[in-house]
Design a protein around this motif. Sequence first.
Motif, short mmCIF file in Angstrom:
data_model
loop_
_atom_site.label_atom_id
_atom_site.label_comp_id
_atom_site.label_asym_id
_atom_site.label_seq_id
_atom_site.Cartn_x
_atom_site.Cartn_y
_atom_site.Cartn_z
N GLU A 213 0.92 -1.14 -0.02
CA GLU A 213 -0.08 -0.08 0.06
C GLU A 213 0.93 1.27 -0.04
OE1 GLU A 213 -3.94 0.65 2.49
OE2 GLU A 213 -2.35 1.00 3.61
N LEU A 214 0.22 2.21 -0.65
CA LEU A 214 1.09 3.56 -0.60
C LEU A 214 1.10 4.37 0.73
CD1 LEU A 214 2.61 5.50 -2.78
CD2 LEU A 214 0.45 6.76 -2.82
N TRP A 215 2.39 4.75 1.03
CA TRP A 215 2.26 5.50 2.28
C TRP A 215 1.92 6.99 2.00
CZ3 TRP A 215 7.41 8.12 4.16
CH2 TRP A 215 7.05 9.09 5.56
N ARG A 216 3.05 7.65 1.35
CA ARG A 216 2.75 9.00 0.58
C ARG A 216 3.24 9.22 -0.78
NH1 ARG A 216 6.35 12.70 4.65
NH2 ARG A 216 8.52 12.00 3.71
N ALA A 217 2.85 10.07 -1.54
CA ALA A 217 3.18 10.18 -2.76
C ALA A 217 4.63 10.84 -3.13
CB ALA A 217 1.98 11.19 -3.55
N PHE A 218 5.23 11.09 -1.92
CA PHE A 218 6.62 11.73 -2.19
C PHE A 218 7.52 11.23 -0.94
CE2 PHE A 218 3.61 14.28 0.39
CZ PHE A 218 4.09 14.36 1.64
N THR A 219 8.86 11.50 -1.11
CA THR A 219 9.80 10.81 -0.23
C THR A 219 10.16 11.72 0.96
OG1 THR A 219 10.88 9.83 -2.06
CG2 THR A 219 12.07 9.54 0.00
N SER A 228 9.42 16.25 -2.15
CA SER A 228 10.30 16.03 -3.10
C SER A 228 10.35 14.63 -3.11
CB SER A 228 11.46 16.48 -2.88
OG SER A 228 12.16 16.20 -1.74
N GLY A 229 10.86 14.06 -4.19
CA GLY A 229 11.19 12.33 -4.38
C GLY A 229 9.87 11.81 -4.69
N GLY A 230 10.13 10.65 -5.18
CA GLY A 230 8.81 9.67 -5.80
C GLY A 230 8.08 9.36 -4.67
N PRO A 231 6.94 8.46 -4.89
CA PRO A 231 6.05 7.81 -3.99
C PRO A 231 6.79 6.48 -3.43
CG PRO A 231 5.51 7.15 -6.30
CD PRO A 231 6.51 8.19 -6.46
N LEU A 232 6.20 6.45 -2.03
CA LEU A 232 6.81 5.01 -1.33
C LEU A 232 5.85 4.30 -0.88
CD1 LEU A 232 9.38 7.02 1.13
CD2 LEU A 232 9.86 5.48 -0.66
N THR A 233 5.86 3.08 -0.93
CA THR A 233 5.00 1.96 -0.38
C THR A 233 5.42 2.07 1.18
OG1 THR A 233 6.52 0.22 -0.78
CG2 THR A 233 4.79 0.67 -2.48
N LYS A 234 4.35 1.25 2.02
CA LYS A 234 4.97 0.90 3.22
C LYS A 234 5.94 0.06 3.38
CE LYS A 234 0.23 2.50 4.91
NZ LYS A 234 -0.98 1.98 5.64
N LEU A 235 6.31 -0.88 2.71
CA LEU A 235 7.32 -1.70 2.69
C LEU A 235 8.79 -0.92 2.34
CD1 LEU A 235 8.64 -4.57 2.94
CD2 LEU A 235 8.49 -4.75 0.51
N ALA A 236 8.71 0.24 1.26
CA ALA A 236 9.84 0.76 1.17
C ALA A 236 10.15 1.70 2.36
CB ALA A 236 9.66 1.68 -0.30
N LYS A 237 8.98 2.16 2.94
CA LYS A 237 9.11 3.25 4.19
C LYS A 237 9.83 2.42 5.25
CE LYS A 237 8.43 5.90 7.31
NZ LYS A 237 8.79 5.30 8.52
#
Length: 277
Positions: A213-219, A228-237
């Motif tokens: 699931e998407l955490w937020r649309a920026f880094t 700024s930066g690209g979107p992050l999933t909750k796993l990437a976070k």
Amino acid sequence: MMACCPFSGAIGCRDRNSQPFKVEVSSAALLLMDLHAHLCINEVIGFMGGTCDIDNRSIVVQRVYPARGLASGWDVEMDPLAEVELRSEIANDGMQVVGWYHSHPVFQPNPSGVDVDNQINYQTLFRDPASGLEPFIAFIVGPYDLRLPSQASEMNAFCVQQRLGVPTPMEVKYNSASREAPDSTFQAASTLEAAMKLVQSQKGVENRVQPTELWRAFTHLSADGAPSGGPLTKLAKTRAALRVHLEGTHLSADEAEDFLDEVAKSIQTSWEVDLGY
């Protein structure tokens, strides 16, 4: 939520206005608290095990012990049976209970009135009878607040003191074992084993996080609110937050990535979700 008040004076001295204990927290303890907080959209809870030296006024947090929680609205309480079991486990591991932690999944890690009440109860329970000191601290982890400036979680520690007759949360400053130099005590194999056990324990938990699931649309989020930066999933976070704790250990960058890969694979396997590993 209540903002914590700062202590004044030297940490660990006997002045009433000074933080009563020097606090050091291992990289493994910080990493596992952070991981636990990332795995569930509800609040999570656990104990911290370690050592306390009353004479030298120091607390060392060595390990964390995740617990079953009883959610109540916005707050979480530790399951009474789990509390008894964990206290016994910590004693059997040759440590003492030196604190507790819980999460505020999507808001700032400042204590609520219930958190303050819980901390008062714990401080009373673990008070040292000879000195009257209360060597027990609280941590709050904030993993998914959309206002975070980066992928790192916000982690605050506090204790409670009476100020003008009012129970007041006081900010506890702490050192991570890796702040001055690489944490040579970090044991990658046992920490990874604990992380995988933690992931497995959350398999059937209601409201566990959806890692894709998407955490937020920026880094990143600047001080003036510019994204700024690209979107992050909750796993990437989660990976990015855990990486912060690994950077202070003796692991190389490649070894740290391998560690994070194994955590992600554990989520994929035990939760039966496709993460592409």
